[in-house]
Write an enzyme that holds these catalytic residues in place. Structure first.
Site, PDB file in Angstrom:
ATOM      1  N   CYS A 107       0.831  -1.202   0.000  1.00  0.00           N
ATOM      2  CA  CYS A 107       0.000   0.000   0.000  1.00  0.00           C
ATOM      3  C   CYS A 107       0.870   1.258   0.000  1.00  0.00           C
ATOM      4  CB  CYS A 107      -0.918   0.000   1.227  1.00  0.00           C
ATOM      5  SG  CYS A 107      -2.022   1.424   1.265  1.00  0.00           S
TER       6      CYS A 107
ATOM      7  N   CYS B 105       0.656   4.719   6.900  1.00  0.00           N
ATOM      8  CA  CYS B 105       0.051   4.562   8.227  1.00  0.00           C
ATOM      9  C   CYS B 105       1.029   3.809   9.145  1.00  0.00           C
ATOM     10  CB  CYS B 105      -1.274   3.814   8.118  1.00  0.00           C
ATOM     11  SG  CYS B 105      -2.343   4.454   6.816  1.00  0.00           S
TER      12      CYS B 105
ATOM     13  N   CYS C 216       0.576   0.126  10.253  1.00  0.00           N
ATOM     14  CA  CYS C 216       0.059  -0.883   9.325  1.00  0.00           C
ATOM     15  C   CYS C 216       1.124  -1.768   8.679  1.00  0.00           C
ATOM     16  CB  CYS C 216      -0.757  -0.206   8.236  1.00  0.00           C
ATOM     17  SG  CYS C 216      -1.600  -1.432   7.192  1.00  0.00           S
TER      18      CYS C 216
ATOM     19  N   CYS D  53     -16.351  -9.052   5.898  1.00  0.00           N
ATOM     20  CA  CYS D  53     -15.666  -7.786   5.615  1.00  0.00           C
ATOM     21  C   CYS D  53     -14.433  -8.040   4.762  1.00  0.00           C
ATOM     22  CB  CYS D  53     -15.213  -7.128   6.905  1.00  0.00           C
ATOM     23  SG  CYS D  53     -16.459  -7.100   8.190  1.00  0.00           S
TER      24      CYS D  53
ATOM     25  N   CYS E  89     -19.347  -5.887   4.065  1.00  0.00           N
ATOM     26  CA  CYS E  89     -18.639  -4.642   4.377  1.00  0.00           C
ATOM     27  C   CYS E  89     -17.348  -4.673   3.600  1.00  0.00           C
ATOM     28  CB  CYS E  89     -18.355  -4.578   5.880  1.00  0.00           C
ATOM     29  SG  CYS E  89     -17.391  -3.127   6.372  1.00  0.00           S
TER      30      CYS E  89
ATOM     31  N   CYS F  57     -18.979   2.481   8.704  1.00  0.00           N
ATOM     32  CA  CYS F  57     -18.212   1.791   9.737  1.00  0.00           C
ATOM     33  C   CYS F  57     -16.963   2.626   9.947  1.00  0.00           C
ATOM     34  CB  CYS F  57     -17.858   0.375   9.279  1.00  0.00           C
ATOM     35  SG  CYS F  57     -16.752  -0.484  10.426  1.00  0.00           S
TER      36      CYS F  57
ATOM     37  N   ARG G 110     -17.513  -2.331  17.970  1.00  0.00           N
ATOM     38  CA  ARG G 110     -16.845  -3.599  17.654  1.00  0.00           C
ATOM     39  C   ARG G 110     -15.473  -3.698  18.324  1.00  0.00           C
ATOM     40  NH1 ARG G 110     -20.283  -5.607  13.689  1.00  0.00           N
ATOM     41  NH2 ARG G 110     -21.404  -3.986  12.560  1.00  0.00           N
TER      42      ARG G 110
END
Ligand code: SAM
Ligand code: DTB
Ligand code: SF4
Length: 333
Positions: A58, A62, A65, A102, A134, A194, A266
Protein backbone atom coordinates in the site's frame (compact mmCIF):
# COMPACT_ATOMS: atom_id res chain seq x y z
CA UNK A 1 -41.73 -0.03 7.72
CA UNK A 2 -39.82 3.17 8.32
CA UNK A 3 -38.34 3.88 11.71
CA UNK A 4 -38.21 7.50 12.86
CA UNK A 5 -34.66 8.82 13.23
CA UNK A 6 -33.31 8.53 16.76
CA UNK A 7 -32.47 11.76 18.51
CA UNK A 8 -28.87 11.40 19.54
CA UNK A 9 -26.38 14.11 20.37
CA UNK A 10 -23.63 15.13 17.98
CA UNK A 11 -22.30 18.09 19.96
CA UNK A 12 -20.47 16.50 22.89
CA UNK A 13 -17.75 18.78 24.26
CA UNK A 14 -14.30 17.44 25.07
CA UNK A 15 -14.96 18.33 28.73
CA UNK A 16 -18.13 16.22 28.76
CA UNK A 17 -16.36 13.31 27.11
CA UNK A 18 -13.46 13.58 29.57
CA UNK A 19 -15.86 13.53 32.50
CA UNK A 20 -17.47 10.34 31.16
CA UNK A 21 -14.18 8.64 30.24
CA UNK A 22 -12.60 9.29 33.64
CA UNK A 23 -15.55 8.17 35.79
CA UNK A 24 -14.68 5.58 38.43
CA UNK A 25 -14.76 2.30 36.47
CA UNK A 26 -17.86 0.89 38.22
CA UNK A 27 -19.77 4.11 37.47
CA UNK A 28 -18.58 4.18 33.86
CA UNK A 29 -19.55 0.54 33.31
CA UNK A 30 -22.94 1.04 34.95
CA UNK A 31 -23.71 4.01 32.73
CA UNK A 32 -22.48 2.21 29.60
CA UNK A 33 -24.52 -0.93 30.44
CA UNK A 34 -27.63 1.17 31.02
CA UNK A 35 -27.30 2.76 27.57
CA UNK A 36 -26.34 -0.56 26.03
CA UNK A 37 -29.40 -2.37 27.37
CA UNK A 38 -31.74 0.34 26.11
CA UNK A 39 -30.61 -0.31 22.54
CA UNK A 40 -29.09 -3.78 22.25
CA UNK A 41 -29.32 -7.31 23.53
CA UNK A 42 -26.61 -7.29 26.21
CA UNK A 43 -25.96 -11.02 25.97
CA UNK A 44 -25.29 -11.22 22.23
CA UNK A 45 -22.39 -10.22 20.03
CA UNK A 46 -22.26 -10.20 16.26
CA UNK A 47 -19.63 -12.42 14.67
CA UNK A 48 -17.88 -10.87 11.68
CA UNK A 49 -15.22 -12.38 9.46
CA UNK A 50 -12.42 -10.45 7.80
CA UNK A 51 -10.64 -11.35 4.61
CA UNK A 52 -7.76 -9.54 3.02
CA UNK A 53 -8.65 -9.56 -0.68
CA UNK A 54 -5.54 -7.64 -1.75
CA UNK A 55 -2.58 -7.72 0.58
CA UNK A 56 0.39 -5.41 1.08
CA UNK A 57 2.20 -2.89 -1.09
CA UNK A 58 0.00 0.00 0.00
CA UNK A 59 1.35 3.46 -0.93
CA UNK A 60 0.05 5.05 2.31
CA UNK A 61 2.39 5.36 5.30
CA UNK A 62 0.05 4.56 8.23
CA UNK A 63 2.55 3.98 11.04
CA UNK A 64 0.63 1.05 12.53
CA UNK A 65 0.06 -0.88 9.32
CA UNK A 66 1.90 -4.03 8.26
CA UNK A 67 0.60 -3.54 4.71
CA UNK A 68 2.26 -0.20 4.01
CA UNK A 69 4.93 -0.39 1.29
CA UNK A 70 6.95 2.11 3.36
CA UNK A 71 7.93 -0.55 5.90
CA UNK A 72 9.60 -3.95 5.77
CA UNK A 73 7.23 -6.17 7.69
CA UNK A 74 7.72 -9.49 5.95
CA UNK A 75 4.11 -9.96 4.90
CA UNK A 76 3.43 -11.77 1.66
CA UNK A 77 1.91 -9.44 -0.90
CA UNK A 78 -0.93 -10.73 -3.00
CA UNK A 79 -3.01 -9.44 -5.89
CA UNK A 80 -6.78 -9.33 -5.80
CA UNK A 81 -8.27 -12.71 -4.86
CA UNK A 82 -10.65 -14.45 -7.23
CA UNK A 83 -14.41 -14.31 -6.85
CA UNK A 84 -14.40 -18.06 -6.20
CA UNK A 85 -11.91 -17.78 -3.32
CA UNK A 86 -13.94 -15.01 -1.72
CA UNK A 87 -17.23 -16.89 -2.10
CA UNK A 88 -15.67 -19.98 -0.53
CA UNK A 89 -14.32 -17.94 2.39
CA UNK A 90 -17.67 -16.24 2.94
CA UNK A 91 -19.50 -19.58 2.88
CA UNK A 92 -17.07 -20.94 5.51
CA UNK A 93 -17.46 -17.78 7.59
CA UNK A 94 -21.22 -18.21 7.60
CA UNK A 95 -20.82 -21.82 8.74
CA UNK A 96 -18.70 -20.57 11.67
CA UNK A 97 -21.46 -18.23 12.80
CA UNK A 98 -20.49 -14.97 11.10
CA UNK A 99 -23.32 -12.75 9.88
CA UNK A 100 -21.07 -10.07 8.44
CA UNK A 101 -18.26 -10.56 5.95
CA UNK A 102 -15.67 -7.79 5.61
CA UNK A 103 -13.18 -7.49 2.78
CA UNK A 104 -10.05 -5.39 3.13
CA UNK A 105 -7.81 -4.19 0.33
CA UNK A 106 -4.49 -2.42 0.79
CA UNK A 107 -5.28 0.38 -1.64
CA UNK A 108 -4.91 4.12 -1.21
CA UNK A 109 -7.95 4.41 -3.44
CA UNK A 110 -9.97 2.05 -5.54
CA UNK A 111 -8.53 1.34 -8.99
CA UNK A 112 -10.92 1.82 -11.88
CA UNK A 113 -11.83 -0.99 -14.26
CA UNK A 114 -11.62 -4.76 -13.83
CA UNK A 115 -10.50 -4.87 -10.18
CA UNK A 116 -13.42 -2.72 -9.08
CA UNK A 117 -15.87 -4.79 -11.14
CA UNK A 118 -14.50 -7.88 -9.37
CA UNK A 119 -15.10 -6.26 -5.97
CA UNK A 120 -18.68 -5.47 -7.00
CA UNK A 121 -19.17 -9.13 -7.95
CA UNK A 122 -17.76 -10.16 -4.53
CA UNK A 123 -20.22 -7.86 -2.78
CA UNK A 124 -23.10 -9.40 -4.74
CA UNK A 125 -21.90 -12.91 -3.88
CA UNK A 126 -21.76 -12.14 -0.15
CA UNK A 127 -25.19 -10.54 -0.20
CA UNK A 128 -26.38 -13.62 -2.05
CA UNK A 129 -25.33 -15.65 1.00
CA UNK A 130 -27.61 -13.46 3.09
CA UNK A 131 -24.76 -11.90 5.08
CA UNK A 132 -23.94 -8.25 5.72
CA UNK A 133 -21.22 -7.20 3.30
CA UNK A 134 -18.64 -4.64 4.38
CA UNK A 135 -15.50 -3.53 2.62
CA UNK A 136 -12.59 -1.23 3.17
CA UNK A 137 -10.80 -0.23 0.00
CA UNK A 138 -9.36 3.22 0.77
CA UNK A 139 -10.69 6.45 -0.71
CA UNK A 140 -13.76 6.37 -2.95
CA UNK A 141 -15.22 8.65 -5.61
CA UNK A 142 -18.96 9.29 -5.47
CA UNK A 143 -19.39 7.14 -8.56
CA UNK A 144 -17.65 4.20 -6.86
CA UNK A 145 -19.64 4.64 -3.66
CA UNK A 146 -22.86 4.64 -5.70
CA UNK A 147 -21.80 1.48 -7.57
CA UNK A 148 -21.04 -0.30 -4.28
CA UNK A 149 -24.46 0.72 -2.99
CA UNK A 150 -26.05 -0.57 -6.17
CA UNK A 151 -24.25 -3.92 -5.69
CA UNK A 152 -25.87 -4.15 -2.25
CA UNK A 153 -22.95 -3.25 0.03
CA UNK A 154 -24.15 -2.98 3.63
CA UNK A 155 -21.29 -0.98 5.11
CA UNK A 156 -18.04 0.73 4.20
CA UNK A 157 -15.18 0.76 6.72
CA UNK A 158 -13.04 3.88 6.73
CA UNK A 159 -11.52 4.76 10.09
CA UNK A 160 -10.60 8.17 11.43
CA UNK A 161 -8.11 6.20 13.54
CA UNK A 162 -7.20 9.00 15.96
CA UNK A 163 -7.72 12.71 16.71
CA UNK A 164 -7.24 15.38 14.02
CA UNK A 165 -4.31 16.77 16.04
CA UNK A 166 -2.47 13.42 16.43
CA UNK A 167 -3.25 12.23 12.90
CA UNK A 168 -0.17 13.80 11.29
CA UNK A 169 2.19 11.88 13.55
CA UNK A 170 0.65 8.58 12.37
CA UNK A 171 -0.13 9.21 8.67
CA UNK A 172 1.39 11.80 6.35
CA UNK A 173 0.19 10.59 2.94
CA UNK A 174 -3.42 11.73 3.39
CA UNK A 175 -5.39 14.10 5.58
CA UNK A 176 -8.22 13.87 8.07
CA UNK A 177 -10.28 15.87 5.56
CA UNK A 178 -9.67 13.18 2.89
CA UNK A 179 -11.11 10.64 5.31
CA UNK A 180 -14.14 12.79 6.12
CA UNK A 181 -14.76 13.37 2.39
CA UNK A 182 -14.89 9.63 1.65
CA UNK A 183 -17.15 9.07 4.65
CA UNK A 184 -19.53 11.74 3.29
CA UNK A 185 -19.62 9.99 -0.10
CA UNK A 186 -20.40 6.66 1.57
CA UNK A 187 -23.25 8.29 3.49
CA UNK A 188 -24.48 10.07 0.36
CA UNK A 189 -24.62 6.71 -1.46
CA UNK A 190 -26.85 5.30 1.27
CA UNK A 191 -24.27 2.78 2.54
CA UNK A 192 -23.95 2.50 6.32
CA UNK A 193 -20.75 3.88 7.81
CA UNK A 194 -18.21 1.79 9.74
CA UNK A 195 -15.75 4.20 11.31
CA UNK A 196 -13.59 3.92 14.40
CA UNK A 197 -10.03 4.07 15.57
CA UNK A 198 -7.05 2.63 17.36
CA UNK A 199 -6.06 2.74 21.02
CA UNK A 200 -2.41 2.30 22.05
CA UNK A 201 -0.44 4.27 19.45
CA UNK A 202 1.26 6.32 22.17
CA UNK A 203 -1.60 8.82 22.38
CA UNK A 204 -2.69 10.42 25.65
CA UNK A 205 -6.31 10.33 26.84
CA UNK A 206 -7.25 13.74 25.34
CA UNK A 207 -6.46 12.30 21.90
CA UNK A 208 -9.06 9.61 22.52
CA UNK A 209 -11.59 12.20 23.68
CA UNK A 210 -11.11 14.10 20.43
CA UNK A 211 -11.44 10.93 18.33
CA UNK A 212 -14.65 10.03 20.15
CA UNK A 213 -15.89 13.58 19.65
CA UNK A 214 -15.20 13.41 15.90
CA UNK A 215 -16.97 10.06 15.58
CA UNK A 216 -20.02 11.26 17.50
CA UNK A 217 -20.06 14.47 15.46
CA UNK A 218 -20.89 12.45 12.34
CA UNK A 219 -24.61 12.80 11.73
CA UNK A 220 -26.04 10.20 11.77
CA UNK A 221 -23.55 8.41 14.00
CA UNK A 222 -21.55 5.67 12.26
CA UNK A 223 -23.73 2.57 12.48
CA UNK A 224 -20.56 0.63 13.26
CA UNK A 225 -17.63 1.78 15.40
CA UNK A 226 -14.61 -0.55 15.39
CA UNK A 227 -12.30 -0.01 18.36
CA UNK A 228 -8.89 -1.53 17.68
CA UNK A 229 -6.08 -2.06 20.16
CA UNK A 230 -2.79 -1.52 18.32
CA UNK A 231 -1.28 -4.78 17.06
CA UNK A 232 2.44 -4.03 17.26
CA UNK A 233 3.96 -5.39 14.07
CA UNK A 234 7.70 -5.80 13.61
CA UNK A 235 9.02 -3.43 10.94
CA UNK A 236 6.36 -0.72 11.46
CA UNK A 237 7.31 2.53 13.24
CA UNK A 238 5.01 1.55 16.14
CA UNK A 239 6.53 -1.91 16.64
CA UNK A 240 8.15 -0.98 19.97
CA UNK A 241 5.26 0.97 21.39
CA UNK A 242 4.63 0.28 25.07
CA UNK A 243 1.59 -2.00 25.44
CA UNK A 244 -1.48 0.01 26.41
CA UNK A 245 -3.35 -0.67 29.64
CA UNK A 246 -6.42 -2.77 28.69
CA UNK A 247 -8.55 -0.63 31.02
CA UNK A 248 -7.97 2.26 28.61
CA UNK A 249 -9.56 0.14 25.87
CA UNK A 250 -12.47 -0.66 28.19
CA UNK A 251 -12.92 3.06 28.94
CA UNK A 252 -12.80 3.93 25.24
CA UNK A 253 -15.43 1.31 24.42
CA UNK A 254 -17.68 2.40 27.30
CA UNK A 255 -17.41 6.05 26.24
CA UNK A 256 -18.18 5.16 22.61
CA UNK A 257 -21.24 3.23 23.79
CA UNK A 258 -22.50 6.19 25.85
CA UNK A 259 -21.88 8.73 23.08
CA UNK A 260 -23.27 6.57 20.25
CA UNK A 261 -26.02 4.49 21.87
CA UNK A 262 -27.41 2.65 18.84
CA UNK A 263 -24.13 1.96 17.03
CA UNK A 264 -22.54 -1.46 16.91
CA UNK A 265 -19.30 -1.04 18.90
CA UNK A 266 -16.85 -3.60 17.65
CA UNK A 267 -14.03 -5.06 19.73
CA UNK A 268 -11.74 -5.37 16.73
CA UNK A 269 -7.98 -5.84 16.41
CA UNK A 270 -5.76 -6.56 19.41
CA UNK A 271 -7.63 -9.37 21.15
CA UNK A 272 -4.56 -11.63 21.13
CA UNK A 273 -3.08 -9.27 23.72
CA UNK A 274 -6.19 -9.24 25.89
CA UNK A 275 -7.05 -11.74 28.60
CA UNK A 276 -10.47 -13.36 28.50
CA UNK A 277 -11.31 -11.27 31.55
CA UNK A 278 -10.39 -8.02 29.79
CA UNK A 279 -12.52 -9.02 26.81
CA UNK A 280 -15.43 -9.75 29.14
CA UNK A 281 -15.10 -6.22 30.53
CA UNK A 282 -15.19 -4.88 26.96
CA UNK A 283 -18.54 -6.66 26.45
CA UNK A 284 -19.83 -5.24 29.73
CA UNK A 285 -18.68 -1.82 28.51
CA UNK A 286 -20.93 -2.21 25.47
CA UNK A 287 -18.87 -3.92 22.78
CA UNK A 288 -21.23 -6.12 20.79
CA UNK A 289 -19.17 -7.55 17.96
CA UNK A 290 -15.95 -9.47 17.44
CA UNK A 291 -14.03 -10.77 14.47
CA UNK A 292 -14.15 -14.55 14.30
CA UNK A 293 -11.43 -16.74 12.85
CA UNK A 294 -7.73 -17.11 13.55
CA UNK A 295 -6.63 -14.22 11.36
CA UNK A 296 -7.62 -10.57 10.95
CA UNK A 297 -6.21 -9.17 7.70
CA UNK A 298 -2.56 -10.13 8.17
CA UNK A 299 -2.21 -10.67 11.94
CA UNK A 300 -3.46 -13.43 14.28
CA UNK A 301 -6.82 -13.44 16.04
CA UNK A 302 -8.00 -15.80 18.83
CA UNK A 303 -10.01 -18.15 16.57
CA UNK A 304 -13.61 -19.24 16.49
CA UNK A 305 -13.37 -22.16 18.93
CA UNK A 306 -11.69 -19.95 21.56
CA UNK A 307 -14.46 -17.39 21.12
CA UNK A 308 -17.19 -20.01 21.34
CA UNK A 309 -15.71 -21.18 24.64
CA UNK A 310 -15.33 -17.64 25.94
CA UNK A 311 -18.89 -16.66 25.10
CA UNK A 312 -20.12 -19.90 26.61
CA UNK A 313 -18.23 -19.20 29.86
CA UNK A 314 -19.83 -15.75 29.94
CA UNK A 315 -23.33 -17.09 29.26
CA UNK A 316 -23.32 -15.07 26.03
CA UNK A 317 -23.72 -16.08 22.42
CA UNK A 318 -23.25 -15.00 18.83
CA UNK A 319 -26.28 -13.30 17.32
CA UNK A 320 -28.01 -15.53 14.83
CA UNK A 321 -29.09 -12.75 12.50
CA UNK A 322 -27.30 -9.58 11.54
CA UNK A 323 -28.61 -6.66 13.58
CA UNK A 324 -30.36 -4.08 11.40
CA UNK A 325 -27.81 -1.30 11.14
CA UNK A 326 -28.70 1.81 13.07
CA UNK A 327 -32.01 0.47 14.29
CA UNK A 328 -32.19 -0.55 17.93
CA UNK A 329 -32.20 -4.35 17.89
CA UNK A 330 -33.86 -4.53 21.22
CA UNK A 331 -34.94 -2.36 24.10
CA UNK A 332 -34.72 -3.65 27.61
CA UNK A 333 -32.80 -6.95 27.58
N1 SAM B 1 -6.65 0.64 3.16
C1 SAM B 1 -7.88 0.75 3.80
C2 SAM B 1 -7.97 1.89 4.78
O1 SAM B 1 -6.98 2.29 5.34
O2 SAM B 1 -9.07 2.38 5.00
C3 SAM B 1 -8.32 -0.50 4.48
C4 SAM B 1 -7.49 -1.40 5.29
S1 SAM B 1 -6.90 -0.85 6.89
C5 SAM B 1 -6.02 -2.27 7.30
C6 SAM B 1 -8.30 -0.78 7.99
C7 SAM B 1 -8.04 -0.36 9.42
O3 SAM B 1 -7.39 -1.40 10.12
C8 SAM B 1 -7.17 0.84 9.66
O4 SAM B 1 -7.85 2.05 9.49
C9 SAM B 1 -6.77 0.65 11.12
O5 SAM B 1 -7.68 1.29 11.98
C10 SAM B 1 -6.83 -0.86 11.30
N2 SAM B 1 -5.48 -1.41 11.50
C11 SAM B 1 -4.55 -1.63 10.55
N3 SAM B 1 -3.41 -2.11 11.10
C12 SAM B 1 -3.63 -2.20 12.43
C13 SAM B 1 -2.83 -2.60 13.53
N4 SAM B 1 -1.57 -3.00 13.38
N5 SAM B 1 -3.38 -2.57 14.76
C14 SAM B 1 -4.66 -2.14 14.93
N6 SAM B 1 -5.45 -1.74 13.93
C15 SAM B 1 -4.96 -1.74 12.69
C1 DTB C 1 -10.94 -2.25 11.58
O1 DTB C 1 -11.14 -1.19 12.19
N1 DTB C 1 -10.20 -3.25 12.01
C2 DTB C 1 -10.10 -4.30 11.03
C3 DTB C 1 -11.13 -3.83 9.97
N2 DTB C 1 -11.46 -2.52 10.39
C4 DTB C 1 -10.80 -3.86 8.54
C5 DTB C 1 -8.71 -4.50 10.52
C6 DTB C 1 -7.72 -4.79 11.61
C7 DTB C 1 -6.39 -5.07 10.97
C8 DTB C 1 -5.35 -5.44 11.97
C9 DTB C 1 -4.02 -5.65 11.36
C10 DTB C 1 -3.93 -6.78 10.37
O2 DTB C 1 -4.42 -7.89 10.62
O3 DTB C 1 -3.35 -6.56 9.30
FE1 SF4 D 1 -2.79 1.19 3.40
FE2 SF4 D 1 -5.02 0.99 4.87
FE3 SF4 D 1 -2.66 -0.01 5.76
FE4 SF4 D 1 -2.97 2.63 5.65
S1 SF4 D 1 -4.15 1.21 6.92
S2 SF4 D 1 -1.17 1.48 4.92
S3 SF4 D 1 -4.25 2.84 3.81
S4 SF4 D 1 -3.84 -0.70 4.00
Amino acid sequence: MTTPPLKFRHDWTVEEIASIYTLPLPDLLFRAQTVHRAHHLATEVQGCMLLSIKTGGCPEDCAYCPQSAHYKTGITRSDLLSLDDVTTAATQAKAQGATRFCMGAAWRDVPKGHAFDQVLAMVRAIRGLDMDACCTLGMLTQEQADALAEAGLTAYNHNLDTSPEFYGSIITTRTYEDRLDTLARVRQAGITVCCGGIVGMGEERPVRYRLLQQLARLDPHPESVPVNMLVRVEGTPLADMKPEDPFELVRTIASARILMPASMVRLSAGRMQLSDEAQALCFVAGANSVFLGDRLLTTPNPGTSHDEQLLDRLGMRLSVTAPVAGVPAHAGG
